[in-house]
Design an enzyme around this catalytic site. Structure first.
Site, PDB file in Angstrom:
ATOM      1  N   GLY A  71       0.814  -1.209   0.000  1.00  0.00           N
ATOM      2  CA  GLY A  71       0.000   0.000   0.000  1.00  0.00           C
ATOM      3  C   GLY A  71       0.849   1.261   0.000  1.00  0.00           C
ATOM      4  O   GLY A  71       0.523   2.249  -0.668  1.00  0.00           O
ATOM      5  N   THR A  72       1.940   1.234   0.746  1.00  0.00           N
ATOM      6  CA  THR A  72       2.782   2.429   0.828  1.00  0.00           C
ATOM      7  C   THR A  72       3.320   2.799  -0.551  1.00  0.00           C
ATOM      8  O   THR A  72       3.247   3.969  -0.971  1.00  0.00           O
ATOM      9  CB  THR A  72       3.953   2.175   1.809  1.00  0.00           C
ATOM     10  OG1 THR A  72       3.393   1.920   3.099  1.00  0.00           O
ATOM     11  CG2 THR A  72       4.884   3.368   1.887  1.00  0.00           C
ATOM     12  N   ASN A 149      -7.755   4.287   8.722  1.00  0.00           N
ATOM     13  CA  ASN A 149      -7.173   3.144   9.419  1.00  0.00           C
ATOM     14  C   ASN A 149      -7.291   3.245  10.938  1.00  0.00           C
ATOM     15  O   ASN A 149      -7.316   2.236  11.619  1.00  0.00           O
ATOM     16  CB  ASN A 149      -5.702   2.964   9.029  1.00  0.00           C
ATOM     17  CG  ASN A 149      -4.930   4.259   8.997  1.00  0.00           C
ATOM     18  OD1 ASN A 149      -5.364   5.233   8.374  1.00  0.00           O
ATOM     19  ND2 ASN A 149      -3.802   4.298   9.662  1.00  0.00           N
ATOM     20  N   GLN A 177      -7.768   0.058   3.786  1.00  0.00           N
ATOM     21  CA  GLN A 177      -8.579  -0.445   4.903  1.00  0.00           C
ATOM     22  C   GLN A 177      -9.991  -0.809   4.459  1.00  0.00           C
ATOM     23  O   GLN A 177     -10.671  -1.581   5.138  1.00  0.00           O
ATOM     24  CB  GLN A 177      -8.643   0.597   6.031  1.00  0.00           C
ATOM     25  CG  GLN A 177      -7.319   0.832   6.717  1.00  0.00           C
ATOM     26  CD  GLN A 177      -6.870  -0.351   7.569  1.00  0.00           C
ATOM     27  OE1 GLN A 177      -7.662  -1.193   7.969  1.00  0.00           O
ATOM     28  NE2 GLN A 177      -5.579  -0.422   7.837  1.00  0.00           N
ATOM     29  N   SER A 197      -3.784  -3.103  -0.531  1.00  0.00           N
ATOM     30  CA  SER A 197      -2.607  -3.762   0.046  1.00  0.00           C
ATOM     31  C   SER A 197      -2.964  -5.195   0.406  1.00  0.00           C
ATOM     32  O   SER A 197      -4.023  -5.453   0.987  1.00  0.00           O
ATOM     33  CB  SER A 197      -2.180  -3.005   1.309  1.00  0.00           C
ATOM     34  OG  SER A 197      -1.251  -3.761   2.041  1.00  0.00           O
ATOM     35  N   THR A 235      11.539  -6.858 -11.069  1.00  0.00           N
ATOM     36  CA  THR A 235      10.974  -8.175 -11.371  1.00  0.00           C
ATOM     37  C   THR A 235       9.717  -8.381 -10.529  1.00  0.00           C
ATOM     38  O   THR A 235       9.737  -8.173  -9.319  1.00  0.00           O
ATOM     39  CB  THR A 235      12.011  -9.279 -11.077  1.00  0.00           C
ATOM     40  OG1 THR A 235      13.161  -9.005 -11.865  1.00  0.00           O
ATOM     41  CG2 THR A 235      11.463 -10.651 -11.412  1.00  0.00           C
ATOM     42  N   CYS A 323       1.438   1.873  12.455  1.00  0.00           N
ATOM     43  CA  CYS A 323       2.616   2.582  11.948  1.00  0.00           C
ATOM     44  C   CYS A 323       3.081   3.626  12.948  1.00  0.00           C
ATOM     45  O   CYS A 323       4.259   3.887  13.081  1.00  0.00           O
ATOM     46  CB  CYS A 323       2.295   3.286  10.641  1.00  0.00           C
ATOM     47  SG  CYS A 323       1.215   2.345   9.611  1.00  0.00           S
TER      48      CYS A 323
HETATM   49  N1  PLP Z   1      -2.812   3.073   3.750  1.00  0.00           N
HETATM   50  C1  PLP Z   1      -3.532   2.709   4.822  1.00  0.00           C
HETATM   51  C2  PLP Z   1      -4.859   3.358   5.061  1.00  0.00           C
HETATM   52  C3  PLP Z   1      -3.051   1.747   5.696  1.00  0.00           C
HETATM   53  O1  PLP Z   1      -3.771   1.404   6.780  1.00  0.00           O
HETATM   54  C4  PLP Z   1      -1.795   1.155   5.436  1.00  0.00           C
HETATM   55  C5  PLP Z   1      -1.209   0.158   6.368  1.00  0.00           C
HETATM   56  O2  PLP Z   1      -1.381   0.224   7.559  1.00  0.00           O
HETATM   57  C6  PLP Z   1      -1.081   1.561   4.297  1.00  0.00           C
HETATM   58  C7  PLP Z   1      -1.630   2.526   3.482  1.00  0.00           C
HETATM   59  C8  PLP Z   1       0.258   0.986   3.974  1.00  0.00           C
HETATM   60  O3  PLP Z   1       0.140  -0.294   3.392  1.00  0.00           O
HETATM   61  P1  PLP Z   1       1.382  -1.298   3.446  1.00  0.00           P
HETATM   62  O4  PLP Z   1       1.499  -1.753   4.850  1.00  0.00           O
HETATM   63  O5  PLP Z   1       0.978  -2.403   2.498  1.00  0.00           O
HETATM   64  O6  PLP Z   1       2.567  -0.568   2.944  1.00  0.00           O
END
Ligand code: PLP
Length: 382
Positions: A71-72, A149, A177, A197, A235, A323
Site C-alpha cells: 500500500g505504501t 485506518n 482499509q 494492500s 521483477t 505505523c
Molecule cells: N494506507 C492505509 C490506510 C493503511 O492502513 C496502510 C497500512 O497500515 C497503508 C496505506 C500501507 O500499506 P502497506 O502496509 O501495504 O505498505
C-alpha cells in the site's frame, strides 16, 4: 492463555487459499515473467491472470492494474506519480487524516518539487463533506482515503471525486482499509487511482496494487527495467500477485455477509465498552465507519498503558495505527478531529474480523475492565 487478536487493521494472517495458489510460483514454476522460455511464459501467464482477477474485483481493465510492493508504494506512485506527470498545476490536496504514505508523499512534492500542498480539514467525526473551499484552478491531484485506518470513518468518495473532476483535478483514494468491507468499484467511486494492500485482506505483506485509470499519465517512482508497462520497474512478485488476487476475490465474495455479521458484533462490543467505562468516547463516525473498527479514547489513561495491560490479559490491539505505534506524538488523525494532544494519547483501537467470536469480545471487555481498573481509570464510577 489463548490470545485474542483484535488488531486486524494492522495486518491479517495469510489465507490458506492464497498460500496454496502461491506455492507453485515459489517452487517449481519459479520463472521470471520477462524470460522468453517456458518457465518465464508460465510466470507471465500467472501474472496476467492475477492482474485480470484483481481488475475484475475493482471493475477495471487488467492494463489499469499496477502491482507494487504494498500500500505504501502504491500511495507513493499515485500521489507523486500523478502530480508530477500532470501538466495542470502544482497544487495538491490531501485529507488531514490520510495515512503517512500519502501525507509524506505530498510533503515530498512540496519539499523537493515546489508544489503547494493543502491538508483538507475534517469534521469532528472524521468526515470531509466537500473539497470546494480548497480546490484551485491549478489543483492537479486530490487524495482522500475511502476509510480511515485509525477511526474507521468512511468518506463520501464518489461526491468528492466528482467535485475534483469538475475542477479538472485527478482523484486518488487509498482503499487499503476498505478492501473486504466496502465496494471497490472504481467506476461507481469515480476515481482515477485506487490503492490496495495484500496483507490487510489475507494475502502476504509486501504486495499491493494501484488501479490507474487508462489515460492517467504517471511518472514512475521506481525506475529500472520497465516492467508493469513502465509504471513500476522491478521483477514482478508473481506469487505475491497471485496471492493478492485470490485473497481479494475471496474478500469481495464474502464481503456483504461478513460486514453485516461483524458490524453486529462490533456494535455490541462498543455498547459493552461504553457501559463498563462511561467516560470512554468512541472516536470516528458512529454510522459511516468500517464494520470492524471500534476505536476509543479512555480519558485519564495513557493509550499505551491500556495496551500493555490488555496484552497482559492476552488481548492484542493497538493505540491508533500500527505505523505510529511507539511514537510519542499524538495521532494526527485524532488531533484532526479536534481532540487535544493529551486526549489523543488515550486512544485504543480494536479491529475485528469475521473469525472474531462473541466469546472473544466478552473476554476482551472483561480484560478492558480489569485493565482500566488497574490503571485507576474506573475508580470514580464504580
Ligand atoms: N494506507 C492505509 C490506510 C493503511 O492502513 C496502510 C497500512 O497500515 C497503508 C496505506 C500501507 O500499506 P502497506 O502496509 O501495504 O505498505
Amino acid at each position: 492463555m489463548p490470545e485474542i487478536y483484535l488488531d486486524h487493521a494492522a495486518t491479517t494472517p495469510v489465507r490458506r487459499e492464497a498460500l496454496e495458489a502461491m506455492w507453485p510460483f515459489l517452487t517449481g514454476e519459479f520463472g521470471n515473467p520477462s524470460s522468453r522460455h517456458r518457465l518465464g511464459e508460465q510466470a507471465a501467464r500467472a501474472l496476467d491472470d492475477a492482474r485480470a482477477r484483481v481488475a475484475a474485483v475493482l471493475g477495471a481493465r487488467p492494463a489499469e492494474i499496477v502491482f507494487t510492493s504494498g500500500g505504501t508504494e502504491a500511495d507513493n506512485l499515485a500521489v507523486k506519480g500523478l502530480a508530477l506527470a500532470s501538466p495542470r498545476g502544482r497544487h495538491v490536496l490531501v485529507a488531514a487524516t490520510e495515512h503517512e504514505a500519502v501525507l509524506e508523499s505530498s510533503d515530498h512534492l512540496e519539499r523537493m518539487h515546489g508544489f503547494a500542498v493543502d491538508r483538507l480539514p475534517v469534521d469532528a467525526l472524521g468526515q470531509l463533506p466537500t473539497l470546494l473551499p480548497l480546490l484551485r484552478d491549478d489543483t492537479s491531484l486530490v487524495s482522500v482515503m475511502l476509510a480511515n485506518n485509525e477511526i474507521g470513518t468512511v468518506q463520501p468518495i464518489a461526491e468528492l471525486a466528482a467535485e475534483a473532476h469538475a475542477a479538472g483535478a485527478r482523484f486518488h483514494t487509498d482503499a487499503v482499509q476498505a478492501a473486504g468491507w466496502l465496494p471497490l468499484d472504481v467506476a461507481a467511486l469515480g476515481v482515477d487511482a485506487l490503492t490496495i494492500s495484500g496483507h490487510k485482506v489475507g494475502a502476504p505483506k509486501g504486495v499491493g496494487a494501484l488501479f490507474l485509470r487508462r489515460g492517467a499519465r504517471v511518472e514512475p517512482v521506481v525506475h529500472g527495467g520497465g516492467q508493469e508497462r513502465g509504471r513500476r520497474s522491478g521483477t514482478e512478485d508473481v506469487a505475491g500477485a497471485v496471492g493478492l488476487a485470490v485473497a481479494l476475490e475471496l474478500a469481495e465474495a464474502e464481503r456483504i455477509g461478513r460486514a453485516d455479521a461483524v458490524e453486529r458484533m462490533r456494535d455490541a462490543f462498543i455498547r459493552s465498552v461504553l457501559a463498563i467505562a462511561p467516560e470512554a468516547r468512541l472516536t470516528g463516525h458512529p454510522v459511516e465507519r468500517l464494520a470492524a473498527n471500534a476505536s476509543f479514547c479512555f480519558p485519564g489513561t495513557a493509550g499505551e498503558a491500556v495496551l500493555l495491560q490488555l496484552a497482559e490479559h492476552g488481548v492484542l490491539c493497538s493505540s491508533g495505527s500500527a505505523c505510529a505505534a511507539g511514537s510519542d506524538e499524538p495521532s494526527h488523525v485524532l488531533t484532526a478531529l479536534g481532540l487535544d494532544g493529551p486526549t489523543a494519547q488515550t486512544a485504543v483501537r480494536f479491529t475485528l474480523a469475521s473469525s472474531t467470536t462473541d466469546a472473544e469480545l466478552d473476554a476482551a471487555v472483561l480484560a478492558l475492565r480489569a485493565s482500566l481498573d488497574a490503571l485507576g481509570a474506573l475508580s470514580t464510577r464504580r
